[in-house]
Design a protein around this motif. Structure first.
Motif, short mmCIF file in Angstrom:
data_model
loop_
_atom_site.label_atom_id
_atom_site.label_comp_id
_atom_site.label_asym_id
_atom_site.label_seq_id
_atom_site.Cartn_x
_atom_site.Cartn_y
_atom_site.Cartn_z
N LYS A 10 0.83 -1.20 0.00
CA LYS A 10 0.00 0.00 0.00
C LYS A 10 0.87 1.26 0.00
O LYS A 10 0.49 2.29 -0.60
N SER A 11 2.01 1.21 0.66
CA SER A 11 2.94 2.34 0.67
C SER A 11 3.51 2.56 -0.73
O SER A 11 3.60 3.70 -1.20
N LEU A 12 3.89 1.47 -1.39
CA LEU A 12 4.41 1.58 -2.76
C LEU A 12 3.31 2.10 -3.69
O LEU A 12 3.60 2.90 -4.60
N ARG A 13 2.09 1.67 -3.47
CA ARG A 13 0.96 2.19 -4.25
C ARG A 13 0.80 3.69 -4.03
O ARG A 13 0.64 4.46 -4.98
N ALA A 14 0.87 4.11 -2.79
CA ALA A 14 0.69 5.52 -2.45
C ALA A 14 1.80 6.40 -3.03
O ALA A 14 1.56 7.56 -3.39
N ASP A 15 3.01 5.86 -3.12
CA ASP A 15 4.17 6.65 -3.53
C ASP A 15 4.47 6.54 -5.02
O ASP A 15 5.45 7.12 -5.51
#
Length: 335
Positions: free
Chosen positions: A220-225
């Protein structure tokens, strides 16, 4: 380096900003480990956010829920209210978020699409008149997204109706109750069992030493960034990880990086195997995660590309230290 990790770290800090304290809430390990930005970003992204912050989000959600219920009751609605979202599994990546209020209309007519359109319109009217909300958005024509304040947090409101599964009819256990989610933009209806999905994600995470949710937070962090927005929902990411064999996700906390190739392998399979992509089931095993949604394959490709760049960068970083993804890396996230 494939990614700019100084920027990624700043993004991470922004998601962990405590408005009351006016500072970022990060683990002690983040400040003391002495690791590179690449490694710190990866490990800190996996850390569970202190559940005490969830209470503040739920307080906002409860106020919105009660306001909706009061107005809808005056309009003659008979409705139930439930919650789903990342906070229900504590796999959220933001200090304040994310939760979804499910507004479930009872006594639906023989024209459920019409009923749901009217409910969505009435909900939009209620929320648009709420002076405490910073913004109200119904652009996806499925759920209404609002930005609440004090603290600032994103809350979704989903108009829906009950679907009684065979298990619910037999047991009367609400965990087996399903809902119908209406996408009016694409003229589709998704029927699923949210409460069983949540219960099974929580159980599987316990069986895998907390690694399922650790991987969920990282993805989810990679998705957000990602620069190119990735259109994958939290529930879809959790379902992908749930479908990885339990034994393959079970490693000690200090070897969690060894799971990254395993996750990439699952994403590879979803990219290359159309039959598997279309047939993969949610944790409830009652609905297909991506069936009938070929557009999601492109989104999986984008997420996989983000993950593979991270793996490449981590390998280079660790190689310079004489280590690999399978090495023991200590990171004790004491707040």
């Amino acid at each position: 380096m494939e990614h700019d990790y100084s920027l990624f770290v700043e993004n991470l800090k922004g998601r962990r900003y405590d408005e009351a304290l006016r500072e970022q809430v990060l683990s002690e390990a983040f400040h003391q480990c002495g690791y590179s930005d690449c490694l710190r970003y990866t490990l800190e992204s996996m850390v569970e956010i202190d559940p005490s912050y969830a209470y503040k989000v739920y307080a906002n959600s409860r106020r919105i829920h009660e306001n909706i219920a009061k107005v809808l009751k005056k309009k003659g609605y008979d409705a139930d209210y439930r919650y789903q979202g990342a906070l229900k599994t504590y796999s959220n990546i933001r200090l304040y978020g994310d939760v979804e209020i499910i507004v479930i209309k009872k006594n639906v007519s023989e024209k459920p699409h019409t009923d749901m359109q009217i409910l969505a319109k009435d909900l939009l009217d209620v929320l648009s008149k709420d002076p405490t909300l910073k913004s109200v958005d119904y652009s996806d024509k499925t759920r209404i997204r609002v930005i609440a304040q004090k603290p600032t947090c994103e809350i979704d409101v989903l108009p829906s109706m009950w679907i009684n599964s065979a298990e619910y009819v037999k047991t009367r256990n609400e965990i087996y109750k399903g809902i119908a989610e209406f996408d009016f933009a694409k003229k589709k209806v998704k029927k699923y069992l949210p409460f069983l999905n949540i219960a099974r994600i929580n159980a599987r995470d316990q069986h895998t030493n907390g690694n399922l949710k650790a991987m969920s937070r990282l993805l989810k962090s990679l998705r957000a960034d990602a620069v190119d927005r990735i259109h994958l929902r939290d529930s879809e990411i959790n379902a992908i990880l749930y479908n990885i064999p339990e034994a393959d996700l079970t490693v000690p906390a200090n070897k969690v990086l060894s799971l990254l190739p395993t996750v990439a392998k699952m994403l590879d399979k979803l990219e290359s195997d159309a039959a598997y992509f279309n047939q993969m089931l949610s944790p409830s095993e009652k609905d297909r995660v991506f069936g009938g949604r070929p557009d999601k394959q492109k989104e999986l490709q984008k997420l996989n590309a983000q993950l593979k760049k991270l793996i490449s960068d981590l390998k280079a970083d660790l190689d310079s230290q004489g280590k690999t993804l399978n090495s023991e890396i200590e990171y004790l996230p004491t707040p």
